[in-house]
Structure formats: C-alpha cells, structure tokens
Design an enzyme around this catalytic site. Sequence first.
Site, PDB file in Angstrom:
ATOM      1  N   LEU A   1     -17.384  26.820  -3.391  1.00 53.27           N
ATOM      2  CA  LEU A   1     -17.161  26.910  -4.829  1.00 53.27           C
ATOM      3  C   LEU A   1     -15.723  26.508  -5.143  1.00 53.27           C
ATOM      4  CD1 LEU A   1     -19.111  30.218  -5.328  1.00 53.27           C
ATOM      5  CD2 LEU A   1     -19.830  27.936  -6.077  1.00 53.27           C
ATOM      6  N   PRO A   2     -15.476  26.102  -6.388  1.00 51.61           N
ATOM      7  CA  PRO A   2     -14.155  25.512  -6.693  1.00 51.61           C
ATOM      8  C   PRO A   2     -12.981  26.486  -6.601  1.00 51.61           C
ATOM      9  CG  PRO A   2     -15.777  24.952  -8.391  1.00 51.61           C
ATOM     10  CD  PRO A   2     -16.416  25.962  -7.484  1.00 51.61           C
TER      11      PRO A   2
ATOM     12  N   LYS B   1      -4.680  20.980  -5.363  1.00 46.27           N
ATOM     13  CA  LYS B   1      -5.311  22.302  -5.345  1.00 46.27           C
ATOM     14  C   LYS B   1      -4.790  23.147  -4.171  1.00 46.27           C
ATOM     15  CE  LYS B   1      -9.654  24.622  -4.373  1.00 46.27           C
ATOM     16  NZ  LYS B   1     -11.070  24.527  -4.000  1.00 46.27           N
TER      17      LYS B   1
ATOM     18  N   THR C   1     -12.513  26.892  -0.482  1.00 42.30           N
ATOM     19  CA  THR C   1     -11.061  27.000  -0.336  1.00 42.30           C
ATOM     20  C   THR C   1     -10.543  27.649  -1.606  1.00 42.30           C
ATOM     21  OG1 THR C   1     -10.898  25.071   1.096  1.00 42.30           O
ATOM     22  CG2 THR C   1      -8.917  25.707  -0.120  1.00 42.30           C
TER      23      THR C   1
ATOM     24  N   LYS D   1      -5.409  27.704   6.100  1.00 46.63           N
ATOM     25  CA  LYS D   1      -5.585  26.408   5.442  1.00 46.63           C
ATOM     26  C   LYS D   1      -4.433  26.118   4.485  1.00 46.63           C
ATOM     27  CE  LYS D   1      -8.463  23.237   2.946  1.00 46.63           C
ATOM     28  NZ  LYS D   1      -9.755  22.893   2.352  1.00 46.63           N
TER      29      LYS D   1
END
Lengths: 236, 236, 236, 236
Positions: D2-3, D183, D33, D108
């Site tokens: 999901l975003p 992002k 992420t 990450k």
Amino acid sequence: MLPAGKHVREVYTDAGGVLESVGGKTLLIDCSTIDVDSARAVANAASEKGLQMLDAPVSGGVAGAENAALTFMVGGDAEAFDCGKAILECMGKAVIHAGPAGNGQVAKACNNMLLGISMAGLAEAFTLAERQGLDPQTLFDISSKASGMSWAMLNHLPVPDIVETSAANRNWKPGFAAGMMLKDLRLAQDAAAKGEVSTPMGALACALYQMFVNGGNGDLDYSAIIKMVQGEKPEA
Amino acid sequence: MLPAGKHVREVYTDAGGVLESVGGKTLLIDCSTIDVDSARAVANAASEKGLQMLDAPVSGGVAGAENAALTFMVGGDAEAFDCGKAILECMGKAVIHAGPAGNGQVAKACNNMLLGISMAGLAEAFTLAERQGLDPQTLFDISSKASGMSWAMLNHLPVPDIVETSAANRNWKPGFAAGMMLKDLRLAQDAAAKGEVSTPMGALACALYQMFVNGGNGDLDYSAIIKMVQGEKPEA
Amino acid sequence: MLPAGKHVREVYTDAGGVLESVGGKTLLIDCSTIDVDSARAVANAASEKGLQMLDAPVSGGVAGAENAALTFMVGGDAEAFDCGKAILECMGKAVIHAGPAGNGQVAKACNNMLLGISMAGLAEAFTLAERQGLDPQTLFDISSKASGMSWAMLNHLPVPDIVETSAANRNWKPGFAAGMMLKDLRLAQDAAAKGEVSTPMGALACALYQMFVNGGNGDLDYSAIIKMVQGEKPEA
Amino acid sequence: MLPAGKHVREVYTDAGGVLESVGGKTLLIDCSTIDVDSARAVANAASEKGLQMLDAPVSGGVAGAENAALTFMVGGDAEAFDCGKAILECMGKAVIHAGPAGNGQVAKACNNMLLGISMAGLAEAFTLAERQGLDPQTLFDISSKASGMSWAMLNHLPVPDIVETSAANRNWKPGFAAGMMLKDLRLAQDAAAKGEVSTPMGALACALYQMFVNGGNGDLDYSAIIKMVQGEKPEA
C-alpha cells in the site's frame, strides 16, 4: 498550550475530552504550536459538534508573555476570530487573522523557518567577517541599514556588546531556546513534506539545529548556534 | 568597476599599469566587487609605491547608481577614506568605512551572503505558505512586523502584487540579476575558504544560485529563484 | 608533494626554480594534491620550456604509501605518461592516465568529493539506524550487499567492531585525516567554482568537514565526523 | 503493498479490517514501504490480538519483482520471520531479518537514504568532471576501483554509454522512479525527526529530489536528477 499535536488531539477529541464536555456556544482557543494537520483535524472535529475553534500559536517568548506583548497568529472562521480577538488582545500586542483553521500554525511555521534561516546565516556571516578582519560592530553598522538586514540581526545578533537584547550578552540564556527553534523548524518541515514543497534552506537549518540540540545545547538561546558554526561548545 | 580580481590585478600591477603610471599623491579608488585577497594584494602593491588606495564596492544596483543612492563599503586607511569620502558621496547616499584594505570586499561579501540566504529562504517560506493555504499577502502582513522580517522581504518579495519594488511585478526584470548574486555568493565562499570558516547555509545558497543560473536564468532578477524552488522555469 | 598550489607554482616557476634548473629532456612528475588551475598553469609553463610534466596526485593514505599500494591519478600527455608510468608503479598498485595536464587533480577532486559525501551520509544513516533500534551490524549486513553500498562503507564504516579497517576500532586514529578530507573537498569546491558547476551535496559536505575540523578534530580520521553528527566530541 | 502508513493502518486496524477478520494462527506479512511508526503501531495492534506480523518492504524495483530477485528487509519476531521466510524467498533472492517490528522499514529508509545521497553526489561529481575536461568514462574507470565507488555508480551511473544498466541509456525510463526515491527520502526524514537525529545530507538530498519531482520529473528514473544539477530539463 500543549507540547505537540498528539496531546492536543487527545485533550480535545478523546473520550471525556474537551469536545464532549463543553456547551454548544463555547469558543475554543488553542494556543499550542503544533503541526498543521493536527490543528485542522481538531478544528474539524469541533466543527462537526457545532463548536467554533481557533488555533492561535504565539511568538514573543517568555518576555512577550510577561509583558502581554505576544503576537498571536490565528486560524479559524472570521466570525470566531472576531469573537476571540478581544480575549487574545489582553495577552498580546498583535492579534492577526491568518485565514481558516490551521493557518495560525502555517503562519508561525513559515515565520519561524525564516527566523531560523536568518539566525543560521547570521552565525556564518559574522564569523566570516571576524575571520577576515572585519569588526562585527562595523558589519552590523553597515548591514543593519543595507540589504542584509533582518529582524534577527536587529534584535538577536549572535555576537555580544552590539545589540542590547542579544542573548550573547547574557551567556546565551534564552530568550528563545534552541530546542524551541528546533521544534518550529521540525513543524515547518512536516508542513513542507505534507505540502510536497522543496525547502533546502529550511531543511538544512533544521538539521543544523538538531545537531546543536543533540550537543546538549537545547536550553541555550537559539542564537548560540554561532558557537557550533565556529567549532566550539557554548559556555552557558 | 572590473569583473574579477584578476582584471583588477592586471590593470593596477602589470607593466604599464595604473601603479606605474600615476603620480605620487594620487588616491586610487577601485569600486570593483572582487575577492578579498586580490583587493588586499593590489592595495599592498599600491602602498609599496607610496600610493593610497581604497576598495569601495557598492550595493544598490542600477537604480541606486542612476539615483546617486548607492551604498559604498570602503576598505583602506582612515586618512585615505577621509580623502575619498567626498567623491564617493556624489554617487552614494551611504559611504561607510569598513576598516583596512580589503574590508570593503569583506563587508559586501558578508552582507550579500545574508541577502542571498534571505531570498532563498523567502522563496521556500512563501511557497510553503501558498501550498498550505496561507495567502502570501497575509504571511507578508504578519512576518513583515514579526521575527521573520528581512530587508529582502520588505523590498524584494518574490511574489507579485504585495511589494511595489518586487521584480515579481515586472516579469523578473532585474533589479539585481541572479548572475550578480551568484558572483557575490561565490566571493563569500572564496573568503570563507581562505578564512577556514564553515558556512553551510551560504554554501547551499551559492549552489542553488549556480543551479538557477545554469538553467539560463542569470539575467533575471535574483528573486526569480522562487520558480526553481517550485520546479518551474521563470517566464521572463 | 607540496601542500598547496601556491607552493607548487613557486617551486617550479619562480626565479631559480625547477623549470630554470633542469635539463631539456627531464620528465617532471608532481604528486602534490592541489587546485586544477595551478596544476595546469605549471604544466603550461613547463611546456613552454619544452619540458614534459605530469600531475600525479595519489590516494591510499599512509598505509598505501608504506605498502607501495597507492593509486596515482595522472594528468599530462600520453607520451609523458608512458614514460613516467614505470616509475610510479614502484610506489603504486594502480597508475591511471586521466587525460591532459591537470586531469589528475580533477580525478582526485571528483573521487574524494564522492568519498566525503559517502562518509557524511554513512554517519547520518548509521546514527539514524541506531536511534531507531536497528543494530549497525544488521544495517551493514543488508546495505553492504544492496543499493546503499559504497567503498566507504566496506572499508571505513564509522562504527566499531564491524569492519576491521575502520578507524572507529582505533579511537579514530587516521587513516585519512579529517583535515586532509577537508582539503580535498575545498579543492573540489574550487574546481566547481571555476567550472561554474552546482554542487549542493559537495558544498554541504565541505562545510560540515570545515565545522568538524574547526572543532579541533583535524587530526582524527575523517570517519569521526559521525560524532559531530551525533552532537558529541570524539574521544581520541 | 500500500502507498502510505495511513492506508496500512486502515486496512489492518479499522472496523472490518484485516485484524478483525483473520483467524488466530495467521501470519501477516505487509510489504508496503511506510513510516516506521505506522509499521510498529499495526504490528502492536496485531500482537494484542495474538497475531504475528512482519513488515517486509522490498528493494529491487520492477525488474527485481519480475525476476523474483527482490531484497526483503524484514521486521518482526524471530519466530514469525522463520515462518515467513520461505514464502518471501519465492519472490526474492535475499530475505533478511532486520530485528523487531518496524525494523524492515528502518533498514529500507537508511539504505535508500544512502542511495539517494550517492546519486545526488554522482550527479555533481560527473558534472564537475565533464566541465573540467575529464571524460566520464575515465572518471568511472578510476573511481569504480577507488574510494569513491558505490553501488549507485556501478549500476545506475547517471551518464550514458558506460554502465549498461543505467537509465541514462534509455532516456531516463525507470528503473527506480524519482517519485519513489522522494518517497523513501521523506520516510527517512520522518524517521529522523521522530528519532531526533540530525541528517543534513539526507535532508538536502530529500529537498533536491522534491524540487526535481515538482519540476514534473517524478516518473523519470531517479538518476535523471543530474539534469537538474546541470540546469536542464531531462528529455524523456
């Protein structure tokens, strides 16, 4: 005045909170400096209950509060603003309507980001002057009447014996603490991230103040950052 | 007024140059904006020949020159300054002695570094305001009387229809060209490198102006950098 | 190996200097790390006297020199390079021709700017990991095999007990001193200014290293900058 | 996948969401992420219901997904990791346990912050080289075997005709889109703000990518940022 958005959300919107407890004609005024989204969320929740609310963060510091000389930057409906203005004027010399809910926070974030950028720049410019043999008093005399002038220079110059109100004259006792400046720069970065705005100078000022605060200087005046720029630890 | 230090060095110190050609009582006044070291080297060379010299860079732009309203920041001996002051006052409204040789350059570099930092900050803050729903006029009304105020805000605000003297009102026609701001920021960085001074904000402002100028915008007003911050190409 | 461009210019081109003293078939090799313009100016002066010259700055540090494992980045004519290569190979494991005169300096400046940027980034990323509860060893295990990998990470990780060759294991004893990294970052900034190149990341890394060195840490390994990022003074 | 954090919170913890719907022995694996705090909040909510959960963001891009060559950075209990590892290995070549809940996100964010810093640095260094007459191929030949080497250089060099996998060879078609890099840099800044970590280089890389994306380049490969550094608009 609560520390952060999550506290304001809790106090107003949680079960048993303010929104559940107050009567229908109450005007809510919150003077916390918090993130824009939280201010808007709480104002929306108030609005859904038919309550009017203003976000009204202040600037002016401890001295401003003691002297009823604060500046209030106020977000909310014009009607609510007109209603609350007289109350805020008891504590402040300037009460300004910045637009709809949350705009008080936006105004403060933008203004204080400018202040933080100015102070970081002053720290560099006055250090550069001194290292190149230019007396700080002389640079002040020139720049305070020229294109480099800023409120920060006129009021919070980070070198001693030139501007009476400078914390540099009182061992960096705040005034406006570095930790508070960091908080405001973080809020500006939060608003920039949410608004998808690029702020390289604001982001760098924020990172520099974070470094300074992490060095144990959060309780010193924000103008003491000149010592970090010079590679020194401020002597409080 | 010559473009860079190497030209000033050539004109004064090369064979057949000014220092060889002038009589012993001549007062030399150079109004170029150049690096500090070159200004000091040429002044030293003049001194060795018994000549007095002033470095007297200006601020105020084309309008200042046309209206005899320039500011002169002057380095050199007090005696030479007293001698030259009357001449410079014909062209300027402020003629300020910044100390010994080269200090005119130091003062201008420091002042204009502050100006460049202020403008880059204004570009970000007014973009942030707009993206968060705060009207630029309102932010100006608040910050111009608060701690975010700067000369750049009062005179060169990078949004239209608020400050009459803004280049934003005239399609970014300078005023003070971005290419000239870049030059001054580079000179400040040169002085910082030579003086072993850390200037993160000044260095970043310099890199941003270099990026803007490399985008083909060097002839636009320096306040047009707001378009780059917003991801757009200014329409000249 | 001389400290800066002005020394190299003096030694080669001043009256009684190298260019006046050597015979016509001499190959000149200068291993100083200096600014590009000085390297090119001296090479041009040599060329005008019919002499061949190489600029051949090294990387690899004290350990590289002691073990004849230096890398030489060499600028100059191909013919001169072929002639000098065998000599340099006695001291180095890699002798690379970077193009015409001065290109050895350009290559070193670009490479070491990348190294400085990498190290400043590593300082931030490994601090962030630790503050968010991610073990540095785990981040190393992941990133050293992923897209965040760099030579600096593999060889000079700024946290102890993971990479054997890290200065973090030996109280920040260099290795590659912070003062030397600052010098190289300054040379890269000088080349960027002369070439009208925008280098925001390189400029910021340079300012951060200047701040670190001004804090009295110039003799520590350049990886110790992680302590400044964390707000602490490194314990040497 | 999901975003953003708010979507993951909704899907798992809202009324009628995943946590209400699944049986007691289900292992939850979320490959979004997102911000660290959201990942930890959802994992805590799962834990309170007796459910095990892994946050398992990936790197490797579209190509990695198509070729089952992704890297999974996984946060959660060791027991849950052991249980889920075999499933993830069907899609990935590397499945790494980063520690307790949320640590997949931390890993990450740190890794990709390093990648973004590296790419911004490469853009500057290779531009500087070219402007100073150093062939990009030569700089690559030198630095790829020297201290400036990075994964980004070896795989995503932002100049054409040197590294086969570079987006510079295919009109900046991603690969790894600039918008996705932005992002991840924003998530790293969010983690830094929450963790009170100073990240000047990470913050600047983030602001530069925001500027690049705001210029309409979010769908181009992240290596195309070299065009912005050079003052040009990438031709997609």
